[in-house]
Write a protein that holds these residues in place. Sequence first.
Motif, mmCIF file in Angstrom:
data_model
loop_
_atom_site.group_PDB
_atom_site.id
_atom_site.type_symbol
_atom_site.label_atom_id
_atom_site.label_comp_id
_atom_site.label_asym_id
_atom_site.label_seq_id
_atom_site.Cartn_x
_atom_site.Cartn_y
_atom_site.Cartn_z
ATOM 1 N N THR A 129 0.532 -0.919 -0.073
ATOM 2 C CA THR A 129 0.275 -0.089 -0.272
ATOM 3 C C THR A 129 1.011 1.666 -0.275
ATOM 4 N N LEU A 130 0.488 2.279 -0.873
ATOM 5 C CA LEU A 130 1.369 3.618 -1.192
ATOM 6 C C LEU A 130 1.719 4.311 0.807
ATOM 7 N N ASP A 131 0.825 3.891 1.584
ATOM 8 C CA ASP A 131 1.133 3.984 3.177
ATOM 9 C C ASP A 131 2.496 3.633 4.210
ATOM 10 N N ALA A 132 2.706 2.430 3.162
ATOM 11 C CA ALA A 132 3.486 1.237 3.393
ATOM 12 C C ALA A 132 5.270 2.163 4.566
ATOM 13 N N VAL A 133 5.377 2.954 4.320
ATOM 14 C CA VAL A 133 6.068 3.799 4.738
ATOM 15 C C VAL A 133 5.931 4.292 6.235
ATOM 16 N N GLU A 134 4.702 4.764 6.433
ATOM 17 C CA GLU A 134 4.424 5.348 7.636
ATOM 18 C C GLU A 134 3.640 4.407 8.392
ATOM 19 N N ILE A 135 3.078 3.185 8.158
ATOM 20 C CA ILE A 135 2.322 2.188 8.763
ATOM 21 C C ILE A 135 3.867 0.894 8.691
ATOM 22 N N ALA A 136 4.832 1.313 8.858
ATOM 23 C CA ALA A 136 6.141 0.977 9.881
ATOM 24 C C ALA A 136 6.833 2.390 10.283
ATOM 25 N N THR A 137 6.576 3.047 9.937
ATOM 26 C CA THR A 137 7.399 3.690 11.025
ATOM 27 C C THR A 137 6.283 4.232 12.790
ATOM 28 N N SER A 138 5.251 4.342 12.532
ATOM 29 C CA SER A 138 3.843 3.470 13.826
ATOM 30 C C SER A 138 4.128 3.230 14.540
ATOM 31 N N LEU A 139 4.604 1.746 13.885
ATOM 32 C CA LEU A 139 4.708 0.572 14.183
ATOM 33 C C LEU A 139 6.617 0.443 14.695
ATOM 34 N N ASN A 140 6.606 1.985 15.212
ATOM 35 C CA ASN A 140 8.396 1.605 15.652
ATOM 36 C C ASN A 140 9.342 0.879 14.447
ATOM 37 N N ILE A 141 8.760 0.721 13.862
ATOM 38 C CA ILE A 141 10.206 0.441 12.499
ATOM 39 C C ILE A 141 10.711 1.786 11.024
ATOM 40 N N LYS A 142 11.994 1.730 11.569
ATOM 41 C CA LYS A 142 12.408 2.687 10.912
ATOM 42 C C LYS A 142 12.337 2.751 9.614
ATOM 43 N N SER A 143 12.160 4.185 8.932
ATOM 44 C CA SER A 143 12.024 4.586 7.917
ATOM 45 C C SER A 143 12.760 3.744 6.307
ATOM 46 N N SER A 144 13.785 3.921 7.056
ATOM 47 C CA SER A 144 15.005 2.952 6.702
ATOM 48 C C SER A 144 15.304 1.758 5.872
ATOM 49 N N ASN A 145 13.977 1.274 6.804
ATOM 50 C CA ASN A 145 13.664 -0.387 6.985
ATOM 51 C C ASN A 145 12.355 -0.242 6.573
ATOM 52 N N ALA A 146 12.005 -0.161 5.595
ATOM 53 C CA ALA A 146 10.611 0.469 5.489
ATOM 54 C C ALA A 146 10.695 0.382 3.733
ATOM 55 N N THR A 147 9.604 0.052 3.279
ATOM 56 C CA THR A 147 9.743 0.082 1.868
ATOM 57 C C THR A 147 8.549 -0.045 0.990
ATOM 58 N N TYR A 148 7.608 0.638 -0.233
ATOM 59 C CA TYR A 148 6.555 0.515 -0.445
ATOM 60 C C TYR A 148 6.675 -0.431 -2.047
ATOM 61 N N PHE A 149 6.435 -1.610 -2.354
ATOM 62 C CA PHE A 149 6.481 -2.581 -3.223
ATOM 63 C C PHE A 149 5.163 -2.705 -4.501
ATOM 64 N N ARG A 150 5.462 -2.832 -5.381
ATOM 65 C CA ARG A 150 4.558 -3.179 -6.373
ATOM 66 C C ARG A 150 4.189 -4.497 -6.677
ATOM 67 N N LYS A 151 3.338 -5.246 -6.655
ATOM 68 C CA LYS A 151 3.294 -6.536 -6.494
ATOM 69 C C LYS A 151 3.243 -6.929 -8.227
ATOM 70 N N ASP A 152 3.573 -6.611 -9.239
ATOM 71 C CA ASP A 152 4.365 -6.786 -10.011
ATOM 72 C C ASP A 152 5.761 -6.949 -10.243
ATOM 73 N N ARG A 153 6.371 -6.334 -9.145
ATOM 74 C CA ARG A 153 8.030 -6.186 -9.450
ATOM 75 C C ARG A 153 8.215 -6.226 -7.754
ATOM 76 N N ILE A 154 7.857 -7.356 -7.302
ATOM 77 C CA ILE A 154 7.599 -7.682 -5.375
ATOM 78 C C ILE A 154 9.953 -8.081 -5.861
#
Length: 168
Positions: free
Chosen positions: A113-138
């Motif tokens: 989902t486009l808010d992947a980095v925001e979701i990760a950081t809200s869970l205390n995961i570093k933004s540098s360890n978070a990424t959005y992926f397109r299902k067709d480019r996993i």
Amino acid sequence: YPNQKICVNLCLFNHLVEQTLKNVSAGILQELSFKSYRPEGMTALYDAVGSSIRQVKKQIKMLTDEVKYKVYFVILTDGHENASRQFRYEKIKKSIKKLEDTKKWEFSYLGSTLDAVEIATSLNIKSSNATYFRKDRIQESFGGVSDKFSSWVDDFSTEIEEEEKENK
């Protein structure tokens, strides 16, 4: 990494959570295929993360004091949390923070989902360890996680070597 044992756990989840692999040597893993892994249903993300943390902690308790370990925890999801029954957002967020603070655990988050980095950081995961992926480019996203994991294992190997030199 001949001086290290790398083990893998795998938890597959939709509205159900299944600990598919537990403490399996990385050398004998088989690639996930559309036959063995089929995204469908709801997303019990917090239950998957919480039960996986619990499982890894159980495995760590069985280690002897001499064993040095680190946990690289990758969360991959194709949707938003909408089906957890056992674990809630606040508990997962606190657990991730507490484990990251030990410097023995590191979390990564890949979300479609486009808010992947925001979701990760809200869970205390570093933004540098978070990424959005397109299902067709996993595959491209996995390449980035693989590179990060390799670097992380290299750093751990160096830590162990330096500690061994100091103890001699």
